[in-house]
Design an enzyme around this catalytic site. Sequence first.
Site, short mmCIF file in Angstrom:
data_model
loop_
_atom_site.label_atom_id
_atom_site.label_comp_id
_atom_site.label_asym_id
_atom_site.label_seq_id
_atom_site.Cartn_x
_atom_site.Cartn_y
_atom_site.Cartn_z
N LYS A 99 0.84 -1.21 0.00
CA LYS A 99 0.00 0.00 0.00
C LYS A 99 0.86 1.25 0.00
O LYS A 99 0.60 2.21 -0.70
CB LYS A 99 -0.95 0.00 1.19
CG LYS A 99 -2.07 -0.99 0.96
CD LYS A 99 -3.22 -0.82 1.91
CE LYS A 99 -4.36 -1.75 1.49
NZ LYS A 99 -5.11 -2.28 2.61
N LYS A 112 -4.41 -11.22 -6.81
CA LYS A 112 -5.46 -11.88 -6.02
C LYS A 112 -6.80 -11.17 -6.22
O LYS A 112 -6.84 -9.96 -6.42
CB LYS A 112 -4.95 -11.89 -4.58
CG LYS A 112 -5.90 -11.49 -3.51
CD LYS A 112 -5.21 -11.33 -2.19
CE LYS A 112 -5.27 -9.87 -1.80
NZ LYS A 112 -6.00 -9.48 -0.65
N LYS A 163 -11.79 -7.29 -2.86
CA LYS A 163 -12.98 -6.45 -2.74
C LYS A 163 -12.73 -5.08 -3.35
O LYS A 163 -13.61 -4.47 -3.92
CB LYS A 163 -13.30 -6.21 -1.25
CG LYS A 163 -14.07 -7.31 -0.59
CD LYS A 163 -14.57 -6.81 0.77
CE LYS A 163 -14.11 -7.69 1.91
NZ LYS A 163 -12.97 -7.19 2.66
#
Length: 350
Positions: free
Chosen positions: A124, A207, A210
Amino acid sequence: MNQSVAHEANPMPRKRVLSGIQPSGDVQLGNYLGAIKGWVDRQDEKDNFFCIVDLHAITVPQDPNELRHQTRSLAAILFAAGLDPSKSNVFIQSHVPPHAEACWLLNCVTPIGWLERMTQFKDKARNENRERMSTGLLDYPVLMAGDILLYSADEVPVGEDQKQHVELARDIAERFNRLFGDTFVVPEPIIPEAGARVMGLDDPSRKMSKSFADIRGHAVRLIDEPKEIERTINRAVTDSYNEIRFSDDPERSGVNNLLGIYKVITGKTTEEVENDFASARGYGDLKRSVGEVIISELAPIRARYVQLMDDIAELDRLLSLGAAQAIAVSGPKVDEMKERIGLVLQGGEL
Ligand code: TYM
């Protein structure tokens, strides 16, 4: 001796399970196969706590109304997927103040270096401007360690991406125990054999997530309509080998991912799955079968979800029951932490 009598005479204590899921973005098939399905399948054997981690969700900016909606919607999905409130305590993290308190107490025994080494933080941080990134993002795994340690959880069933965070919770527990005496159970991550890392259907090198669930073709969302699921699977990236078998060749990860999804949902062995496709004519047949098993798994969940979202008062009541159980366990634990550290408890010692 009759086995059930023997069992009653000497009941084995159930293992305590705790896991969590963020109400950010739409729940997708990876969340279900890597985590939720296992929680549901094993809830009869365990002592269960499942936490909707809204405090984790706000480590990145959220629209307030959207967050409120997503939090209840996630609760409805968990119940619709089969978590039974009489067997599993499902609660919202912010309803249980010991979580935020434990996070602070654990912050003070967690070296910053441990947090800066976390893969998810590094990923991140690479894409974010440090001047804008919240401190919460760095501290995220400490809040998660508190979630786990407050409940003395023996087992933490998660997908592979959360394994490092559970290992950090173990390190924090051991450090606290060393500094202040035996306080915490050191938890085990439980990673499913199949389904622990479901990949994006549009790009099987990353991956399923969401955060990208809104990108067309990336994910099957748990409450997608059957037609939508069919379209997403039909669009899934494959390869030009035209061979339907499991493979760890990165070039074939799209087909491998589809077979993996089929395998977890059907509960078949690798060999049985490959046999099912021995006479298939091509990837079209593979996609049709994968789409069908996903739809038959998710359609009943979607139907129950719609009913649950129709009665928000009942949903809120179930979440209050879960929170009461959670406070009954985590309240005394956070007091024990405070006492060990040397804080004066209001109203006297334990
Ligand atoms: P979250 O909300 O990202 O994901 C919830 C669960 O879904 C799993 N998962 C996947 N499994 C397989 N394939 C995928 N593509 C995939 N994507 C997600 C995750 O591994 C997870 O088990 N930090 C956690 C939430 C959390 C938590 C906790 C978990 C907070 N406190 C305490 C366990 C214990 C998270 O963000 O999960």
